[in-house]
Enzyme design. Structure first.
Site, PDB file in Angstrom:
ATOM      1  N   GLU A 129      -5.366  -0.168   8.891  1.00  0.00           N
ATOM      2  CA  GLU A 129      -4.854   0.170   7.563  1.00  0.00           C
ATOM      3  C   GLU A 129      -5.887   0.945   6.752  1.00  0.00           C
ATOM      4  O   GLU A 129      -5.557   1.854   6.004  1.00  0.00           O
ATOM      5  CB  GLU A 129      -4.476  -1.114   6.804  1.00  0.00           C
ATOM      6  CG  GLU A 129      -3.193  -1.735   7.262  1.00  0.00           C
ATOM      7  CD  GLU A 129      -2.008  -0.868   6.925  1.00  0.00           C
ATOM      8  OE1 GLU A 129      -1.803   0.155   7.607  1.00  0.00           O
ATOM      9  OE2 GLU A 129      -1.287  -1.208   5.996  1.00  0.00           O
ATOM     10  N   THR A 182       0.101   7.743   1.721  1.00  0.00           N
ATOM     11  CA  THR A 182      -0.390   6.514   1.071  1.00  0.00           C
ATOM     12  C   THR A 182      -1.723   6.791   0.383  1.00  0.00           C
ATOM     13  O   THR A 182      -1.965   6.307  -0.727  1.00  0.00           O
ATOM     14  CB  THR A 182      -0.531   5.382   2.113  1.00  0.00           C
ATOM     15  OG1 THR A 182       0.750   5.151   2.678  1.00  0.00           O
ATOM     16  CG2 THR A 182      -1.014   4.087   1.484  1.00  0.00           C
TER      17      THR A 182
HETATM   18  N1  HSE Z   1      -0.130  -1.915  -1.264  1.00  0.00           N
HETATM   19  C1  HSE Z   1      -0.218  -0.630  -0.633  1.00  0.00           C
HETATM   20  C2  HSE Z   1       0.040   0.445  -1.675  1.00  0.00           C
HETATM   21  C3  HSE Z   1       0.797  -0.542   0.458  1.00  0.00           C
HETATM   22  O1  HSE Z   1       0.975   0.278  -2.455  1.00  0.00           O
HETATM   23  O2  HSE Z   1      -0.696   1.424  -1.696  1.00  0.00           O
HETATM   24  C4  HSE Z   1       0.814   0.764   1.170  1.00  0.00           C
HETATM   25  O3  HSE Z   1       1.883   0.749   2.105  1.00  0.00           O
END
Ligand code: HSE
Length: 309
Positions: A129, A182
């Site tokens: 991640e 992201t």
């Molecule tokens: N919590 C993370 C965000 C999840 O919102 O950036 C990314 O999938």
């Protein structure tokens, strides 16, 4: 030595509205499948058998990061050959990188007889991640490993709490054909939060947890409002406010961005409303000339698992 596993890890919805980086749920059925083989030696190969494009440099693949982390955590070593058999489209907002990372971490642990605890498997998956999003967050990785709904009470040290899943908890999901990275969706967020937003947000997180324990879907829905990330991220989703109003009118309890988007989900306690919500979601994006895929899903109580070979 020659050992082989076939492993599945599910897609997930991170944040669940108000729980930025601390809440996530695993989805039924949708997910990644990896076949992993360990033999004597040292090295990593990845063969992508899906149509989903993956980085040609394996050092940029989350799977490689996770395998290296596993070896660093355990002191073990081997040649690992991975076949990617099924893959969620990257950038979809339903935890594509987490599904690969969780499957790789779980698969490595199974290949070597389970030297890591479940929590350590999540830590191992978080390494992937970090490569994908530039942050160590577990709100996709933890549900993808453990299943169900997970609260990350703290990161230092990692404190994972499995929350109850109400039986009547349906999500209508849409994955519109737009790309939201992201990394970018994290970079645009302000580093500081006004106190009045923080107060509303932690009230909601408490309400969400209480709603999950009591099975009160109405409370869950009103607690899912996000004052921290969504106000900044909704610019990536055309007609976001109008879409939310249409869904609430149709009986949905809440509508939020799934993780960092672009997928969006509506929560309901009735399958028929979820079905209607999925039609509204599809019409909304199609009406703007954007192709979209919709699903009606339930929360899965099962996370990563071995499949028959
Ligand atoms: N919590 C993370 C965000 C999840 O919102 O950036 C990314 O999938």
């Amino acid at each position: 030595m020659r050992k082989k596993v076939r492993v599945f890890a599910p897609a997930s919805i991170a944040n669940m509205g108000c729980g930025f980086d601390v809440m996530g749920l695993a989805l039924d059925e949708v997910g990644d499948i990896l076949e992993m083989t360990a033999t004597d030696g040292e090295g990593i190969s990845i063969l992508n058998e899906t149509r989903v494009p993956l980085p040609s440099d394996i050092e940029q693949n989350v799977i490689t990061r996770v395998i290296r982390k596993f070896f660093a955590m355990t002191g073990l070593q081997a040649q690992i050959d991975v076949r990617v058999c099924q893959k969620i489209y990257p950038g979809s907002g339903i935890g594509s990188s987490a599904a690969s990372s969780a499957a790789a971490a779980y698969g490595m642990n199974e290949l070597f007889g389970g030297p890591l605890s479940e929590e350590e498997v999540v830590i191992c998956a978080m390494e992937g991640e970090n490569l994908a999003s530039g942050g160590y967050h577990a709100d996709n990785a933890a549900p993808a490993v453990m299943g169900g709904i997970i609260l990350i009470r703290g990161y230092e040290p990692l404190d994972l709490i499995q929350l109850p899943v109400p039986g009547n908890f349906y999500c209508a999901m849409v994955h519109p054909g737009i790309v939201v990275s992201t990394k970018e969706a994290r970079q645009i967020l302000p580093k500081e939060v006004p106190l009045h937003d923080a107060i509303r947000q932690w009230g909601n997180v408490g309400g969400l947890v209480a709603g999950l324990y009591s099975g009160n879907i109405g409370l869950i829905g009103r607690a899912m409002q996000d004052y921290i990330a969504e106000p900044h991220r909704k610019q990536f989703i055309p007609g976001f406010d109008e879409l939310r109003a249409k869904l609430l009118d149709a009986g949905a309890m809440a509508m939020n961005i799934s993780g960092s988007g672009p997928s969006v989900f509506a929560l309901t306690d009735r399958r028929e409303i979820a079905q209607k919500a999925s039609e509204i979601l599809l019409a909304h994006f199609n009406g703007r000339g954007i192709e979209a895929e919709t699903y009606v899903v339930k929360v899965s109580n099962k996370g990563a698992k071995l499949l028959a070979q």
